[in-house]
Design a protein around this motif. Structure first.
Motif, PDB file in Angstrom:
ATOM      1  N   ARG A  41       0.841  -1.211   0.000  1.00 43.48           N
ATOM      2  CA  ARG A  41       0.000   0.000   0.000  1.00 43.48           C
ATOM      3  C   ARG A  41       0.876   1.261   0.000  1.00 43.48           C
ATOM      4  N   LEU A  45       0.990   4.203  -2.887  1.00 50.25           N
ATOM      5  CA  LEU A  45       0.858   5.630  -2.598  1.00 50.25           C
ATOM      6  C   LEU A  45       2.084   6.413  -3.044  1.00 50.25           C
ATOM      7  N   VAL A 116       0.570  12.992   4.328  1.00 53.52           N
ATOM      8  CA  VAL A 116      -0.014  11.659   4.338  1.00 53.52           C
ATOM      9  C   VAL A 116       1.038  10.779   4.998  1.00 53.52           C
ATOM     10  N   CYS A 118       2.459   7.197   6.870  1.00 58.01           N
ATOM     11  CA  CYS A 118       2.341   5.748   6.887  1.00 58.01           C
ATOM     12  C   CYS A 118       3.635   5.140   7.402  1.00 58.01           C
ATOM     13  N   VAL A 143      -2.643   6.985   6.882  1.00 59.61           N
ATOM     14  CA  VAL A 143      -3.085   5.900   6.010  1.00 59.61           C
ATOM     15  C   VAL A 143      -3.568   4.774   6.929  1.00 59.61           C
ATOM     16  N   ALA A 183      -5.815   3.405   2.219  1.00 55.64           N
ATOM     17  CA  ALA A 183      -4.983   3.774   1.065  1.00 55.64           C
ATOM     18  C   ALA A 183      -5.795   3.920  -0.214  1.00 55.64           C
ATOM     19  N   ILE A 186      -7.176   7.435  -0.888  1.00 58.21           N
ATOM     20  CA  ILE A 186      -6.255   8.571  -0.923  1.00 58.21           C
ATOM     21  C   ILE A 186      -5.813   8.806  -2.360  1.00 58.21           C
TER      22      ILE A 186
END
Length: 189
Positions: A41, A45, A116, A118, A143, A183, A186
């Motif tokens: 993921r 992204l 963002v 993660c 995320v 995810a 987004i």
């Protein structure tokens, strides 16, 4: 400042911040929950962010001794994580990716207003970095299925992730928005 009638304001410039996807944290037994899917993921992204010409910032944790000594095998980024030449890399020594790292200065120079976030670990570095980002005035998207941790005696990794997604997205006192989205929801366009 007043927006002209019929004119949409420009969206905030976003950046993807990938926290602590390192061998010494992912290549352990038992591995973090859903580790391979989380990394995939994150890779999806990061591809989207790069295609939109938005910054990708990779943060690595380090310690004076143990598995995360700077330059050691454990400190290296997990091989499944896909990097690009233009990605920005920062080192940190605390759970907060802003503390003594220069991250805020880099984001300011890049004109970033939204992050963002993660990576690893949900209850430490993801939580601390998300709160610090909001305290620095950045809108934050965590995320929701792009961070992980290991099971703990008091809670499973899935429970910890769920708890932090719910907790972080309910904090309003910083003024900056914090939300948790999967995810797939987004978009960097």
């Amino acid at each position: 400042m007043t927006a002209a009638v019929g004119v949409e304001p420009a969206p905030a410039r976003a950046a993807l911040v990938i926290v602590d996807v390192q061998c010494g944290l992912f290549d352990v037994e038992p591995a973090p929950a859903d580790a391979d899917a989380v990394i995939e993921r994150i890779n999806q992204l990061s591809r989207q962010a790069r295609q939109a010409e938005l910054p990708v910032i990779v943060v690595q944790h380090e310690q004076a001794e143990g598995a995360l000594v700077h330059g050691s095998d454990g400190w290296q980024l997990q091989p499944q994580l896909q990097l690009a030449d233009g990605d920005h890399r920062l080192r940190k020594t605390t759970p907060d990716s802003f503390l003594r790292t220069g991250l805020d200065e880099v984001l300011s120079l890049l004109g970033v207003e939204e992050l963002v976030i993660c990576g690893y670990a949900s209850e430490f570095c993801i939580d601390s970095t998300s709160r610090s980002a909001a305290a620095h005035g950045y809108a934050v998207t965590v995320v929701a299925d792009g961070h992980t941790t290991c099971d703990k005696p008091h809670a499973s990794a899935a429970q910890i992730r769920q708890h932090h997604n719910a907790t972080l997205s309910n904090i309003t006192s910083f003024g900056a928005r914090i939300r948790a989205l999967p995810a797939a929801d987004i978009r960097f366009d």
